[in-house]
Each structure stands twice: as C-alpha cells, then as structure tokens.
Motif scaffolding. Structure first.
Motif, PDB file in Angstrom:
ATOM      1  N   TYR A 128       0.887  -1.175   0.122  1.00 38.86           N
ATOM      2  CA  TYR A 128      -0.111  -0.183   0.027  1.00 38.86           C
ATOM      3  C   TYR A 128       0.982   1.391   0.011  1.00 38.86           C
ATOM      4  O   TYR A 128       1.872   1.287   0.613  1.00 38.86           O
ATOM      5  CB  TYR A 128      -1.020  -0.075   1.210  1.00 38.86           C
ATOM      6  CG  TYR A 128      -1.782   1.287   1.358  1.00 38.86           C
ATOM      7  CD1 TYR A 128      -2.877   1.461   0.871  1.00 38.86           C
ATOM      8  CD2 TYR A 128      -1.265   2.576   2.125  1.00 38.86           C
ATOM      9  CE1 TYR A 128      -3.428   2.745   0.741  1.00 38.86           C
ATOM     10  CE2 TYR A 128      -1.841   3.632   2.077  1.00 38.86           C
ATOM     11  CZ  TYR A 128      -3.015   3.960   1.304  1.00 38.86           C
ATOM     12  OH  TYR A 128      -3.490   4.846   1.322  1.00 38.86           O
ATOM     13  N   GLN A 129       0.601   2.270  -0.921  1.00 39.34           N
ATOM     14  CA  GLN A 129       1.464   3.349  -0.915  1.00 39.34           C
ATOM     15  C   GLN A 129       0.483   4.560  -0.674  1.00 39.34           C
ATOM     16  O   GLN A 129      -0.624   4.741  -1.025  1.00 39.34           O
ATOM     17  CB  GLN A 129       1.879   3.779  -2.342  1.00 39.34           C
ATOM     18  CG  GLN A 129       2.291   5.161  -2.523  1.00 39.34           C
ATOM     19  CD  GLN A 129       3.513   5.221  -1.852  1.00 39.34           C
ATOM     20  OE1 GLN A 129       4.058   4.476  -1.032  1.00 39.34           O
ATOM     21  NE2 GLN A 129       3.671   6.727  -1.706  1.00 39.34           N
ATOM     22  N   ALA A 130       0.815   5.385   0.330  1.00 43.46           N
ATOM     23  CA  ALA A 130       0.149   6.397   0.907  1.00 43.46           C
ATOM     24  C   ALA A 130       0.246   7.747  -0.026  1.00 43.46           C
ATOM     25  O   ALA A 130       1.290   8.244  -0.011  1.00 43.46           O
ATOM     26  CB  ALA A 130       0.747   7.027   2.091  1.00 43.46           C
ATOM     27  N   SER A 131      -0.525   7.538  -1.184  1.00 41.38           N
ATOM     28  CA  SER A 131      -0.506   8.629  -2.175  1.00 41.38           C
ATOM     29  C   SER A 131      -1.547   9.898  -1.684  1.00 41.38           C
ATOM     30  O   SER A 131      -2.371   9.538  -0.830  1.00 41.38           O
ATOM     31  CB  SER A 131      -0.828   8.195  -3.481  1.00 41.38           C
ATOM     32  OG  SER A 131       0.113   7.353  -4.099  1.00 41.38           O
ATOM     33  N   THR A 132      -1.855  10.998  -2.394  1.00 45.47           N
ATOM     34  CA  THR A 132      -2.321  12.012  -1.905  1.00 45.47           C
ATOM     35  C   THR A 132      -3.093  12.814  -3.000  1.00 45.47           C
ATOM     36  O   THR A 132      -2.595  13.032  -3.960  1.00 45.47           O
ATOM     37  CB  THR A 132      -1.237  12.800  -1.261  1.00 45.47           C
ATOM     38  OG1 THR A 132      -1.805  14.160  -0.986  1.00 45.47           O
ATOM     39  CG2 THR A 132       0.118  13.083  -1.921  1.00 45.47           C
ATOM     40  N   SER A 133      -4.028  13.511  -2.515  1.00 46.98           N
ATOM     41  CA  SER A 133      -4.875  14.508  -3.104  1.00 46.98           C
ATOM     42  C   SER A 133      -3.762  15.899  -3.528  1.00 46.98           C
ATOM     43  O   SER A 133      -4.045  16.359  -4.890  1.00 46.98           O
ATOM     44  CB  SER A 133      -5.818  14.993  -2.444  1.00 46.98           C
ATOM     45  OG  SER A 133      -5.223  15.661  -1.251  1.00 46.98           O
ATOM     46  N   GLU A 134      -2.707  15.951  -3.153  1.00 47.94           N
ATOM     47  CA  GLU A 134      -1.826  16.979  -3.261  1.00 47.94           C
ATOM     48  C   GLU A 134      -1.071  16.617  -4.835  1.00 47.94           C
ATOM     49  O   GLU A 134      -0.562  17.747  -5.497  1.00 47.94           O
ATOM     50  CB  GLU A 134      -0.571  17.097  -2.643  1.00 47.94           C
ATOM     51  CG  GLU A 134      -1.170  17.783  -1.165  1.00 47.94           C
ATOM     52  CD  GLU A 134      -1.553  19.055  -1.319  1.00 47.94           C
ATOM     53  OE1 GLU A 134      -0.862  20.007  -1.963  1.00 47.94           O
ATOM     54  OE2 GLU A 134      -2.610  19.618  -0.880  1.00 47.94           O
ATOM     55  N   MET A 135      -1.437  15.591  -5.395  1.00 50.05           N
ATOM     56  CA  MET A 135      -0.720  15.296  -6.663  1.00 50.05           C
ATOM     57  C   MET A 135      -1.662  15.916  -7.641  1.00 50.05           C
ATOM     58  O   MET A 135      -1.317  16.208  -8.935  1.00 50.05           O
ATOM     59  CB  MET A 135      -0.805  13.602  -7.110  1.00 50.05           C
ATOM     60  CG  MET A 135       0.127  13.076  -6.085  1.00 50.05           C
ATOM     61  SD  MET A 135       0.113  11.160  -6.301  1.00 50.05           S
ATOM     62  CE  MET A 135      -1.424  10.588  -6.546  1.00 50.05           C
ATOM     63  N   PHE A 136      -2.791  16.186  -7.286  1.00 47.77           N
ATOM     64  CA  PHE A 136      -3.881  17.051  -8.298  1.00 47.77           C
ATOM     65  C   PHE A 136      -3.428  18.380  -8.445  1.00 47.77           C
ATOM     66  O   PHE A 136      -3.521  18.996  -9.660  1.00 47.77           O
ATOM     67  CB  PHE A 136      -5.298  16.636  -7.905  1.00 47.77           C
ATOM     68  CG  PHE A 136      -5.639  15.271  -8.004  1.00 47.77           C
ATOM     69  CD1 PHE A 136      -5.631  14.713  -9.160  1.00 47.77           C
ATOM     70  CD2 PHE A 136      -6.300  14.575  -6.820  1.00 47.77           C
ATOM     71  CE1 PHE A 136      -5.957  13.309  -9.454  1.00 47.77           C
ATOM     72  CE2 PHE A 136      -6.754  13.308  -7.022  1.00 47.77           C
ATOM     73  CZ  PHE A 136      -6.711  12.587  -8.259  1.00 47.77           C
ATOM     74  N   LEU A 176       3.410  -7.031  -9.017  1.00 44.81           N
ATOM     75  CA  LEU A 176       3.164  -6.846  -7.583  1.00 44.81           C
ATOM     76  C   LEU A 176       1.800  -6.449  -7.209  1.00 44.81           C
ATOM     77  O   LEU A 176       1.491  -5.540  -7.995  1.00 44.81           O
ATOM     78  CB  LEU A 176       4.365  -5.772  -7.086  1.00 44.81           C
ATOM     79  CG  LEU A 176       4.432  -5.595  -5.717  1.00 44.81           C
ATOM     80  CD1 LEU A 176       5.371  -6.721  -5.006  1.00 44.81           C
ATOM     81  CD2 LEU A 176       5.450  -4.333  -5.348  1.00 44.81           C
ATOM     82  N   HIS A 177       1.370  -6.986  -6.201  1.00 43.77           N
ATOM     83  CA  HIS A 177      -0.163  -6.512  -5.908  1.00 43.77           C
ATOM     84  C   HIS A 177       0.127  -5.254  -5.077  1.00 43.77           C
ATOM     85  O   HIS A 177       0.247  -5.035  -3.790  1.00 43.77           O
ATOM     86  CB  HIS A 177      -0.724  -7.400  -5.008  1.00 43.77           C
ATOM     87  CG  HIS A 177      -2.194  -7.379  -4.502  1.00 43.77           C
ATOM     88  ND1 HIS A 177      -2.351  -6.232  -3.785  1.00 43.77           N
ATOM     89  CD2 HIS A 177      -3.364  -7.615  -5.048  1.00 43.77           C
ATOM     90  CE1 HIS A 177      -4.183  -6.223  -3.866  1.00 43.77           C
ATOM     91  NE2 HIS A 177      -4.364  -7.008  -4.411  1.00 43.77           N
ATOM     92  N   ALA A 178       0.222  -3.939  -5.719  1.00 46.03           N
ATOM     93  CA  ALA A 178       0.481  -2.715  -5.263  1.00 46.03           C
ATOM     94  C   ALA A 178      -0.496  -1.728  -5.399  1.00 46.03           C
ATOM     95  O   ALA A 178      -1.062  -1.472  -6.674  1.00 46.03           O
ATOM     96  CB  ALA A 178       1.790  -2.111  -5.936  1.00 46.03           C
ATOM     97  N   CYS A 179      -1.168  -1.041  -4.505  1.00 49.71           N
ATOM     98  CA  CYS A 179      -2.283  -0.259  -4.594  1.00 49.71           C
ATOM     99  C   CYS A 179      -1.780   1.405  -4.257  1.00 49.71           C
ATOM    100  O   CYS A 179      -0.878   1.639  -3.311  1.00 49.71           O
ATOM    101  CB  CYS A 179      -3.329  -0.464  -3.529  1.00 49.71           C
ATOM    102  SG  CYS A 179      -3.831  -2.107  -3.800  1.00 49.71           S
ATOM    103  N   ALA A 244      -7.588  -8.073  -6.894  1.00 46.23           N
ATOM    104  CA  ALA A 244      -6.718  -7.291  -7.872  1.00 46.23           C
ATOM    105  C   ALA A 244      -6.321  -5.848  -7.257  1.00 46.23           C
ATOM    106  O   ALA A 244      -7.317  -5.206  -6.554  1.00 46.23           O
ATOM    107  CB  ALA A 244      -7.411  -6.997  -9.180  1.00 46.23           C
ATOM    108  N   ALA A 245      -5.066  -5.591  -7.619  1.00 44.37           N
ATOM    109  CA  ALA A 245      -4.624  -4.328  -6.779  1.00 44.37           C
ATOM    110  C   ALA A 245      -5.208  -3.191  -8.045  1.00 44.37           C
ATOM    111  O   ALA A 245      -5.242  -3.418  -9.090  1.00 44.37           O
ATOM    112  CB  ALA A 245      -3.045  -4.328  -7.072  1.00 44.37           C
ATOM    113  N   ASP A 246      -5.433  -1.998  -7.289  1.00 45.91           N
ATOM    114  CA  ASP A 246      -5.734  -0.895  -8.005  1.00 45.91           C
ATOM    115  C   ASP A 246      -5.556   0.398  -7.292  1.00 45.91           C
ATOM    116  O   ASP A 246      -5.119   0.364  -6.193  1.00 45.91           O
ATOM    117  CB  ASP A 246      -7.304  -1.061  -8.181  1.00 45.91           C
ATOM    118  CG  ASP A 246      -8.108  -0.448  -9.291  1.00 45.91           C
ATOM    119  OD1 ASP A 246      -7.124   0.628 -10.053  1.00 45.91           O
ATOM    120  OD2 ASP A 246      -8.932  -0.746 -10.080  1.00 45.91           O
ATOM    121  N   ASP A 247      -6.004   1.694  -7.690  1.00 42.12           N
ATOM    122  CA  ASP A 247      -5.718   2.772  -7.159  1.00 42.12           C
ATOM    123  C   ASP A 247      -6.994   3.371  -6.739  1.00 42.12           C
ATOM    124  O   ASP A 247      -8.132   3.039  -7.713  1.00 42.12           O
ATOM    125  CB  ASP A 247      -4.896   3.837  -8.245  1.00 42.12           C
ATOM    126  CG  ASP A 247      -3.529   3.294  -8.557  1.00 42.12           C
ATOM    127  OD1 ASP A 247      -3.161   2.541  -7.870  1.00 42.12           O
ATOM    128  OD2 ASP A 247      -3.327   3.243  -9.720  1.00 42.12           O
TER     129      ASP A 247
END
Ligand code: G4F
Length: 343
Positions: A128-136, A176-179, A244-247
């Motif tokens: 699990y990766q802590a992605s963020t709304s700041e990418m928008f 890799l099962h990566a989300c 299934a891995a997804d975002d």
C-alpha cells in the motif's frame, strides 16, 4: 496463513490507527520508526501495551527511508505479507524549505522499499502506498477522480507523484499487488500540531484555559475535503484485501473552509467568535471578552489555490464497499473535545 504487516512511519497518525485495526484483526505487526532526539511513540503506546497483554506480535524498529540496507534487513527478518508505506516528509509548506530531503524520503524512499519488497517479502506480498490529493494540485476540475490529470504544485506533491507512478510500474511490470490510496486530508486528535486542523483545536483549547493568547493562521478561505483518519485506514486495508490491485480516491466529497473549521471548533469549545477586517488584517474576537483570539499572518500564507481539492470516492464506495462514518461536524467535535480534555 498468518498475516504479517510491516508499516513504515508507524508512529504517525495513520500508522497508529492502522496498527490498532490490524492487531484487532489478528495480524502480527512490525513497524519502522525514524529515530529522533525526542521520543515520539506516544500514539502507539496503548496499542503496544494491548498487544503485549494479548500475547500478540508487535515489534518496533528504528529505520529510515534513506537507508536501503535497513529496509532490506527488516523485510528479510519479518517476511511481511502486507506492507504499508506511510513514512514521508508530509508537510506541504515545509517541502519548499526541504525539497531534496522531501524527494529523497517520499520518492526514492518508496522505490527503495519496493525493491526490498520485490526481492525479499513473502510470495504474493501486497503493498500500500500513501498517495495524496496533493498530486492533483491545479487539477482541471473538481471533484477529482482516479482519472483526473495530475498537476502537483509543491516539491511534496511532485515527489508523491513519482512514488505513485513507480508503484503503478511495479504493479504493471513485476505483477506486484501494489495499490495507491489517493487520500484527501484526514485528521484526528492524533494529527500533528502543525497541520491546520490540530493547530486550531490545540490552540483554542489552550486559549480557553488561559495558556495562550492568540491563534495565528494563514488563508482562512482555503478549502479542504477533511475526513477522519480512522475511517481512511479502513479503506487502505480493504484495498489490500481485494483480489486485484488498483488505485482509489478516498475522500468525503465535501469541502469546508479553514474559517468554518475555526467556527465549529469555537462552538464546540463554548467560545463566541466575531470576524473583523479583511485579508492579512482579519481578526477573530472573542465575543464575551472582546479579546483578539485569531490573527492572520503572512507567514502561514500559501499561494492562492485555483482548484478546490475535493474527492469523488465513487470507485471506493462501489468496489471496496467503503464509506466514511464520521462527518465534518463529528470530526471537529471529536478533535476539539480531546484537546479540551488533554490540555
Ligand atoms: O493542514 P494543512 O497543512 O494540510 P495540507 O497542506 O492540505 O496537506 C495535508 O493533506 C494532504 C492531503 O491528504 C497530505 F498529502 C499532506 O501530507 C498533509 O497531510 O493545510 C490545509 C489548508 C491549506 O490550504 C493551508 O494553506 O489550511 C491552510 N492553512 C491556513 N492556515 C494552514 C494554516 N495550514 C497550516 N498548516 N497552518 C496554518 O496556520
């Protein structure tokens, strides 16, 4: 098969809520925490004590996202079946002061952890990766979904965007099962005191008790989509437990201004507040005492935000069955009451 989680940044807000959730669900939990001169494990002390009483595995280690050999050793020794990557320089404004450090921890650090996971984690390990709304950032529209183009506006957002893409690449290239959880602001009584929500509740509690005179803030009219961190860690766990891995975007879909947060917190604390003036000259007065309790300072101003960051979590609702349990009013009340009790 027994489940073993490795959490980087375990002593932070999200690390502490996720630790509790995973221990309740029978996981062995291993956590990596950065050494600092001040001992900073208060958020996980209770979970550690509970795990000890129940005879559960809960181990903590010092480590750092800039130290590959440490990450390799940790993954070899605990053989995780799930990895949650929370370690980050997570303050947007501070990323302008420390752009290289932010990039090393948030971007390269994620790559180091992925490499360690690819070589040494248990077969089928999930990430699990802590992605963020700041990418928008300056996104072309609001609300944003998983398909909205990214346009980050800070070293923090840019570094997180690298991490987002390298996670997707490891999923697509190595299987890799990566989300990526694209999380909007999530808060709680355990939030750090230099993020605006906690700064407000902590300072107002101190003002109420006569320990502080004023609360200094930046842009009062900036909006955020604020949810409760405890709800958001549940979404992360659900993501890793899909076939299934997804975002996924994780958000409430509602925004409020910093001013509204102050007003709701004052109401909960029994403080009347009246606003006077405009822009950097604006002040909030206590209607009972007439004293200025909120001031606006250029020091905390950030460049104007063109797009409102508001998330559409339809995919998470439909595919994960996730929805937030605590709304804006409930969140502010929870944080304000905790600070009134603890200050
Ligand atoms: O609380 P903040 O500092 O959070 P920000 O920048 O939105 O970032 C947080 O949420 C992101 C999304 O989940 C994460 F990626 C990131 O790691 C972090 O957790 O600021 C919120 C808003 C901003 O618009 C800011 O300009 O509050 C405004 N603000 C107004 N006065 C202030 C202040 N922010 C802070 N920190 N301090 C103030 O005095």
């Amino acid at each position: 098969m027994s489940k073993t989680a490795l959490i980087t940044g375990i002593a932070g807000q999200d690390g502490s809520y996720l630790t509790e959730l995973l221990l309740e669900n029978g996981y062995d939990v291993h956590g990596i925490d950065r050494r600092s001169s001040l001992f900073n494990r208060r958020r996980i002390e209770e979970a550690r004590e509970n795990a000890r009483r129940r005879g559960q595995v809960f181990e903590l280690y010092y480590g750092d996202m800039s130290d590959s050999s440490n990450l390799y050793r940790r993954i070899i020794s605990c053989k995780p079946t799930e990895i949650y990557n929370f370690a980050s320089q997570s303050h947007v404004a501070i990323s302008f002061e420390e752009p290289e450090h932010t990039t090393d921890v948030n971007a390269n650090g994620t790559l180091r952890l992925l490499e360690a996971a690819r070589h040494f984690a248990a077969d089928g390990c999930r990430f699990y990766q802590a992605s963020t709304s700041e990418m928008f950032g300056d996104a072309p529209h609001s609300p944003q979904t998983e398909n909205t183009p990214f346009h980050p506006r800070s070293p923090y957002g840019v570094a997180k965007l690298y991490a987002y893409w390298i996670v997707r690449n490891y999923r697509e290239h190595y299987g890799l099962h990566a989300c990526n959880g694209i999380l909007y602001n999530h808060e709680s009584p355990r939030r750090g005191e230099n993020f605006v929500t906690r700064k407000i509740t902590y300072s107002l509690a101190r003002i109420k008790k006569g320990l502080q005179d004023t609360l200094m803030l930046g842009n009062l009219d900036n909006r955020r989509d604020w949810g409760f961190a405890g709800d958001y860690v549940r979404a992360m766990w659900l993501m890793l437990n899909q076939d299934a891995a997804d975002d996924y975007v994780i958000a409430t879909g509602q925004t409020h201004t910093v001013r509204e947060f102050v007003e709701k917190a004052c109401e909960t604390a029994g403080i009347g507040i009246a606003w006077e003036g405009e822009g950097a000259g604006e002040k909030g007065r206590d209607t009972r005492t007439g004293k200025t309790i909120v001031e606006v300072s250029k020091k905390f101003f950030r460049p104007a935000e063109k797009t409102v960051l508001c998330g559409d979590a339809k995919k998470a609702r439909e595919k994960l069955g996730w929805k937030p349990e605590i709304d804006f009013d409930g969140l502010v009340e929870l944080m304000m009451k905790c600070d009134l009790d603890s200050v």
